[in-house]
Design a protein around this motif. Structure first.
Motif, PDB file in Angstrom:
ATOM      1  N   ASP A 122       0.832  -1.207   0.000  1.00 30.82           N
ATOM      2  CA  ASP A 122       0.000   0.000   0.000  1.00 30.82           C
ATOM      3  C   ASP A 122       0.866   1.257   0.000  1.00 30.82           C
ATOM      4  OD1 ASP A 122      -2.271  -1.537  -0.026  1.00 30.82           O
ATOM      5  OD2 ASP A 122      -2.744  -1.251   2.102  1.00 30.82           O
ATOM      6  N   ARG A 163       2.280   1.785  -3.423  1.00 32.50           N
ATOM      7  CA  ARG A 163       1.225   2.323  -4.285  1.00 32.50           C
ATOM      8  C   ARG A 163       0.996   3.809  -3.999  1.00 32.50           C
ATOM      9  NH1 ARG A 163      -2.151  -1.482  -3.668  1.00 32.50           N
ATOM     10  NH2 ARG A 163      -3.345  -0.628  -1.940  1.00 32.50           N
ATOM     11  N   ASP A 164       1.025   4.188  -2.710  1.00 30.78           N
ATOM     12  CA  ASP A 164       0.892   5.608  -2.358  1.00 30.78           C
ATOM     13  C   ASP A 164       2.050   6.422  -2.938  1.00 30.78           C
ATOM     14  OD1 ASP A 164      -1.405   5.016  -0.948  1.00 30.78           O
ATOM     15  OD2 ASP A 164      -0.430   5.014   1.016  1.00 30.78           O
ATOM     16  N   HIS A 201       1.720   9.411  -5.580  1.00 34.18           N
ATOM     17  CA  HIS A 201       2.323  10.708  -5.266  1.00 34.18           C
ATOM     18  C   HIS A 201       3.202  11.202  -6.416  1.00 34.18           C
ATOM     19  CE1 HIS A 201       4.513  13.775  -3.032  1.00 34.18           C
ATOM     20  NE2 HIS A 201       5.653  13.123  -3.222  1.00 34.18           N
ATOM     21  N   ARG A 256       4.329   2.816   5.570  1.00 30.95           N
ATOM     22  CA  ARG A 256       3.606   4.014   5.126  1.00 30.95           C
ATOM     23  C   ARG A 256       4.560   4.985   4.441  1.00 30.95           C
ATOM     24  NH1 ARG A 256       3.930   8.350   8.315  1.00 30.95           N
ATOM     25  NH2 ARG A 256       5.220   8.181  10.176  1.00 30.95           N
TER      26      ARG A 256
END
Length: 345
Positions: free
Chosen positions: A162, A165-166, A170, A320
């Motif tokens: 995830d 993918r972020d 971005h 993250r």
């Protein structure tokens, strides 16, 4: 140096009672326990750990074999392992594999010979017969960060899909379309997983990952430098390089600066594995951050559960994205502190 007989005489109990108190046996009265502990404190008595291990068949010692002690990620992981183990009454012996399978197996064999109670390993590759044999023999073991498919032991790791993918979302929002990756070794689960996550994220935005934009690294700075030099020599270099670990990112930064180029004006740079240094580079580096401290603590808890007869659990924690300024972000964008520091607060 005080002996167990001295403690028994000071407390007015038998040597057997002292032994039961020191081994936390439930049959001792509270009054006797209090007197023994007071005598231990007054005399400065320290039990003989070697003799105790021979009686109990336990050494209260864990082994930790990490992939590269020079990598700040693994240094932080080792620190959190040692802290959690100490809190649970265990000591830790650390072996540094230096990303070498032969050295990894040397440390594993040595630790097992020293009768450790359990083993934490971040494997350097997936082909170690020794690891498979140890697991089959019932050695309490937990894989941390990396794992060996097909070896039935608990795994404590982070899931970066995830967050990757972020990152791609971005970069796409910033207008970047030519994105390259410095991959980790394909023999490791993390090396394969991060490339797959990057490729899948690019596909979701209608982008491809050409062979020319995929460079093979080895989680060492020199490979990041070498791969980035190759990217810069292309007729159409990438707009952003994503390094699949922090050391390769630092090598990439060296390669860019050696050409007299600037990040992010000439080429952007992002990394997997946030480290405290990244807020101090110029510019601060955008990175995917793992909850390193919690991974180490969770790995120790899983291993101690296995040693003490409780069912251990595999743990997967999310990584993250930490946005900084190395990919063309506006200077006004807020800079985040390193995720490792926050994860331990």
């Amino acid at each position: 140096m005080a002996s167990i007989k001295d403690v028994a005489a000071e407390a007015g109990v038998s040597v057997a009672t002292v032994s039961r108190v020191l081994n936390d046996h439930p049959s001792v009265s509270e009054d006797a326990r209090t007197r023994v502990l007071a005598a231990v404190e007054a005399l400065g008595y320290r039990p003989n750990a070697v003799a105790r291990s021979l009686r109990t068949d336990q050494t209260r010692t864990l082994g930790l074999v990490i992939s590269d002690v020079m990598n700040p990620y693994f240094t932080e992981l080792a620190r959190s392992v040692e802290e959690e183990a100490r809190a649970l009454g265990y000591s830790v012996i650390i072996g540094n594999a230096d990303e070498r399978p032969d050295l990894q197996d040397h440390h594993v064999r040595t630790l097992l010979d020293r009768r450790i109670d359990g083993l934490l390993v971040s494997p350097t590759d997936g082909g170690s017969p020794l690891m498979l044999d140890a697991a089959r023999a019932g050695t309490p073991m937990v894989f941390v960060d990396r794992w060996i498919p097909g070896v039935d032991v608990p795994v404590v790791r982070s899931d970066g899909r995830d967050a990757v993918r972020d990152l791609v979302a971005h970069l796409h929002a910033l207008g970047h379309r030519r994105l390259a990756i410095i991959a980790g070794p394909a023999a490791t689960t993390t090396g394969r997983e991060r490339v797959e996550a990057f490729r899948e994220a690019l596909h979701a935005f209608g982008l491809e990952l050409p062979d020319a934009y995929t460079g093979q690294g080895d989680f060492q700075a020199e490979s990041g430098r070498r791969v980035t030099e190759g990217f810069l020599d292309l007729p159409e270099p990438p707009e952003v390089v994503f390094a699949a670990d922090n050391l390769m990112a630092l090598g990439a930064l060296d390669a860019v600066r050696a050409r007299g180029l600037r990040v992010p004006e000439d080429i952007g740079l992002a990394a997997f594995d946030d480290i405290p240094w990244f807020v101090h580079t110029d510019p601060p580096i955008t990175a995917v951050a793992q909850p390193t401290g919690e991974l180490g603590r969770a790995a120790v808890r899983a291993l101690v559960d296995r040693i003490e007869g409780r069912p251990p659990q595999s743990v997967t924690l999310p990584a993250r994205l930490v946005v900084r300024r190395s990919c063309g972000e506006q200077p006004a964008s807020p800079e985040s502190a390193p995720a490792q520091n926050r994860s331990q607060s």
